[in-house]
Each structure stands twice: as structure tokens, then as C-alpha cells.
Design a protein around this motif. Structure first.
Motif, mmCIF file in Angstrom:
data_model
loop_
_atom_site.group_PDB
_atom_site.id
_atom_site.type_symbol
_atom_site.label_atom_id
_atom_site.label_comp_id
_atom_site.label_asym_id
_atom_site.label_seq_id
_atom_site.Cartn_x
_atom_site.Cartn_y
_atom_site.Cartn_z
ATOM 1 N N ARG A 120 17.942 11.432 21.493
ATOM 2 C CA ARG A 120 16.677 10.934 20.950
ATOM 3 C C ARG A 120 15.948 12.092 20.290
ATOM 4 N N THR A 121 15.464 11.865 19.112
ATOM 5 C CA THR A 121 14.680 12.880 18.399
ATOM 6 C C THR A 121 13.222 12.764 18.813
ATOM 7 N N PRO A 122 12.458 13.823 18.671
ATOM 8 C CA PRO A 122 11.053 13.771 19.076
ATOM 9 C C PRO A 122 10.249 12.716 18.335
ATOM 10 N N ASP A 123 10.654 12.401 17.086
ATOM 11 C CA ASP A 123 9.875 11.451 16.290
ATOM 12 C C ASP A 123 10.480 10.064 16.297
ATOM 13 N N GLU A 124 11.343 9.784 17.301
ATOM 14 C CA GLU A 124 11.921 8.458 17.338
ATOM 15 C C GLU A 124 10.833 7.427 17.602
ATOM 16 N N GLY A 125 10.838 6.357 16.862
ATOM 17 C CA GLY A 125 9.792 5.347 16.982
ATOM 18 C C GLY A 125 8.528 5.727 16.264
ATOM 19 N N ALA A 126 8.565 6.812 15.463
ATOM 20 C CA ALA A 126 7.357 7.276 14.790
ATOM 21 C C ALA A 126 7.189 6.655 13.416
ATOM 22 N N LYS A 127 8.138 5.898 12.977
ATOM 23 C CA LYS A 127 8.026 5.292 11.655
ATOM 24 C C LYS A 127 7.048 4.132 11.692
ATOM 25 N N VAL B 63 -0.225 17.764 17.081
ATOM 26 C CA VAL B 63 0.090 18.202 18.453
ATOM 27 C C VAL B 63 -0.001 17.021 19.415
ATOM 28 N N ILE B 64 -1.085 16.256 19.323
ATOM 29 C CA ILE B 64 -1.247 15.101 20.213
ATOM 30 C C ILE B 64 -0.202 14.040 19.881
ATOM 31 N N ARG B 65 0.063 13.855 18.604
ATOM 32 C CA ARG B 65 1.051 12.850 18.200
ATOM 33 C C ARG B 65 2.439 13.187 18.752
ATOM 34 N N SER B 66 2.832 14.454 18.703
ATOM 35 C CA SER B 66 4.142 14.854 19.229
ATOM 36 C C SER B 66 4.220 14.649 20.733
ATOM 37 N N ASN C 38 -2.921 19.350 31.190
ATOM 38 C CA ASN C 38 -1.958 20.079 30.366
ATOM 39 C C ASN C 38 -1.505 19.249 29.168
ATOM 40 N N GLN C 39 -2.468 18.637 28.503
ATOM 41 C CA GLN C 39 -2.240 17.935 27.236
ATOM 42 C C GLN C 39 -1.326 16.720 27.359
ATOM 43 N N ARG C 40 -1.371 16.072 28.471
ATOM 44 C CA ARG C 40 -0.633 14.808 28.603
ATOM 45 C C ARG C 40 -1.462 13.683 27.989
ATOM 46 N N PRO C 41 -0.895 12.862 27.114
ATOM 47 C CA PRO C 41 -1.682 11.809 26.460
ATOM 48 C C PRO C 41 -1.972 10.661 27.423
ATOM 49 N N THR C 42 -3.134 10.068 27.262
ATOM 50 C CA THR C 42 -3.487 8.904 28.074
ATOM 51 C C THR C 42 -2.801 7.652 27.521
ATOM 52 N N GLU C 43 -2.717 6.625 28.343
ATOM 53 C CA GLU C 43 -2.133 5.359 27.904
ATOM 54 C C GLU C 43 -2.961 4.759 26.767
ATOM 55 N N PHE C 44 -4.275 4.968 26.825
ATOM 56 C CA PHE C 44 -5.157 4.477 25.771
ATOM 57 C C PHE C 44 -4.773 5.074 24.417
ATOM 58 N N MET C 45 -4.510 6.384 24.369
ATOM 59 C CA MET C 45 -4.174 7.032 23.110
ATOM 60 C C MET C 45 -2.800 6.616 22.621
#
Length: 298
Positions: free
Chosen positions: A6-13, A33-36, A72-79
């Protein structure tokens, strides 16, 4: 290359037929950074895969807080769901239906955040300002992982007034007063505004009455003058003039008398008052008839 990798941007399209927003890919409205970190998060891989505008509601109603990143920069479910909506780009009517679901406050918060990111300024004000009347409490998660309580109207006010919300840089928005003058945006009506408007109208009526009374009094004052103009300022009383050596000329008896005394007569000319000169020096006696001598003169 392993097909399971799996690439880091999988599902990013973005979804097919997605349009650019504010001149860019809608997903780029979230910092790289947050998107990754969202793409690498477990919640994104397990719960955000193959979602659509209908199934995303099931995940949104299960939210228990809003926020950007934590611990440590973990994204929330909301984001994560915000980014998923940016991929899907639901139609405007669907987003408005999210906002009308008043029983699901976190779904409304999710839709409000999406509106602030993607809608034009006029629609942002028209859609988000009704949320200022929603006083329900919602939880927000800070960067250190702690929770705090705010209300829905506070969250809506942050979206309308602040530059960064949930650690996301919001697109610039035109000031409301400018849109009222240029785009015809109607003036916002709130409960507090209505109350202040009533008080303002009463105060305005009282001030108008005071102005009328002042105007009437001014007219009465002007009418007293025979010429219709303001009464002239009374002249100050002239102080008595004393003869000095430097003066060139004097009028009346002052011009004839150079002895240093100031002599004044009453209007009928019967009596005469003789006063001493205030200038220093020996007094000069003046010959006065016995009939005109004043009692007390030496």
C-alpha cells in the motif's frame, strides 16, 4: 512489486468528476503533513474505505468529539471524515440535509466545517449563521489529547471569525459588511440584535424629541432679538483712564488737568468727585471753592 503493498497516498484520489475548489484540488485544503498522517491512520484504512455520501453519515453520527490532531500528530476521526468529504464532494443539497439533521450534532459540525472550506463567502454566512442559535454542547479534543466542552454556536463563530480551526488554515473570507454593500447580503438578524434594535429605536425617539426641544428653544432665543439675529454680546465696562506723561491727548477736563488727579462729574454737573492719583509721589493740592469742598477733604 508486491500487489499487496500500500502506498501512503492510497485512497487519496478524488472522486470521478470532482471539481477544483478555490483553484486547487479540494484535498489540498488540508495541509500536507496532516493529510499524510490521515492516509496512514488506522481509522482511515478501516472505516473510510469505499464510503459515499450516504454511508458517511453512519460514521459521522458515531463521532464523540471534534478536533484536528492529538498525541503526537495523530488525526482525529472528525478530521478523517472531513478529508473523505473533500474527496467525495457531495452535492450542495446533501450538505444542507446534513445541517438540517438537528438530532445529530456532530454530523452538523462536520457539515459546517465542510461548508466553511468549500462554499463561497456569501453562502458561508447564509448557511452557518443559523447555527449561532444552536447552544448544544460538543466536545473538542486538543493536541495533548485532553477534552474540553464548547457549544455549537461557539464552533460556528470560530468558523466565521478565526483563521485556523481544528489546526486547519481556513480559506480567506470577505468581511460581512463588505458583502452587504457589494453582494446584497441581507443584514443578519439575531435575538440579541432584535432586542438591541428595540432599545435603540426607543433611545433614538428620545434623542429626536430632545433635538426638537433644543431647536424650539433656539428659535425662541433668536426671536427675542429685534433684527432676528442673536443678541449682541454686552460690552465690558471701560475701566477709568488715568493721565500719564506718555499720553498725547486727553478728553474733557482730563485734558486740561495735568496735576495727576482724575476728576469726574455727575451727569447733572452739580457735584464733583476728586480721587487721588495712583501714581507714587507727593500729592499736589488743587484749589477748590468752599462750596464745592466735599466732606472729608483735607
Amino acid at each position: 512489486m508486491d500487489g499487496g503493498a500500500r502506498t501512503p497516498d492510497e485512497g487519496a484520489k478524488a472522486s470521478k468528476g470532482a471539481l477544483s475548489i478555490h483553484g486547487t484540488n479540494p484535498q489540498y485544503l488540508i495541509e500536507k503533513v496532516i493529510r499524510s498522517r490521515i492516509y496512514d491512520s488506522l481509522y482511515w484504512k478501516e472505516h473510510c474505505f469505499a464510503l459515499d455520501a450516504a454511508t458517511v453519515i453512519d460514521n459521522a453520527v458515531k463521532l464523540n468529539s471534534i478536533g484536528g490532531t492529538y498525541s503526537n500528530q495523530r488525526p482525529t476521526e472528525f478530521m478523517c471524515l472531513v478529508l473523505k468529504l473533500l474527496q467525495l464532494q457531495p452535492e450542495r443539497e446533501i450538505i444542507l440535509e446534513y445541517l438540517r439533521a438537528e438530532e445529530f450534532k456532530y454530523l452538523r459540525a462536520l457539515a459546517a466545517f465542510y461548508v466553511r472550506l468549500t462554499f463561497d463567502p456569501v453562502n458561508v454566512y447564509e448557511v452557518l449563521e443559523p447555527l449561532l442559535d444552536d447552544y448544544r454542547k460538543i466536545r473538542t479534543r486538543a493536541m495533548d489529547g485532553s477534552y474540553s466542552i464548547i457549544t455549537m454556536d461557539e464552533f460556528a463563530d470560530q468558523l466565521l471569525t478565526e483563521e485556523r480551526v481544528c489546526e486547519i488554515q481556513l480559506p480567506r473570507i470577505t468581511q460581512r459588511k463588505v458583502l452587504e454593500e457589494t453582494e446584497g447580503l441581507p443584514v443578519r438578524k439575531s435575538k440579541l440584535g432584535k432586542a438591541m434594535g428595540v432599545l435603540g429605536a426607543e433611545a433614538g425617539g428620545a434623542s429626536d424629541d430632545d433635538d426638537e426641544e433644543d431647536e424650539e428653544g433656539r428659535e425662541r432665543y433668536l426671536s427675542r432679538s429685534p433684527s432676528g439675529s442673536r443678541s449682541p454680546t454686552p460690552e465690558r465696562e471701560k475701566s477709568p483712564e488715568f493721565w500719564t506723561e506718555g499720553s498725547e491727548s486727553e478728553s474733557g477736563e482730563e485734558e486740561e488737568d495735568r496735576t495727576g488727579r482724575y476728576i469726574s462729574r455727575s451727569p447733572d454737573g452739580s457735584d464733583r468727585f476728586v480721587s487721588r492719583s495712583p501714581s507714587p509721589g507727593s500729592p499736589v493740592r488743587m484749589a477748590v471753592d468752599d462750596d464745592e469742598r466735599i466732606e472729608g477733604d483735607v
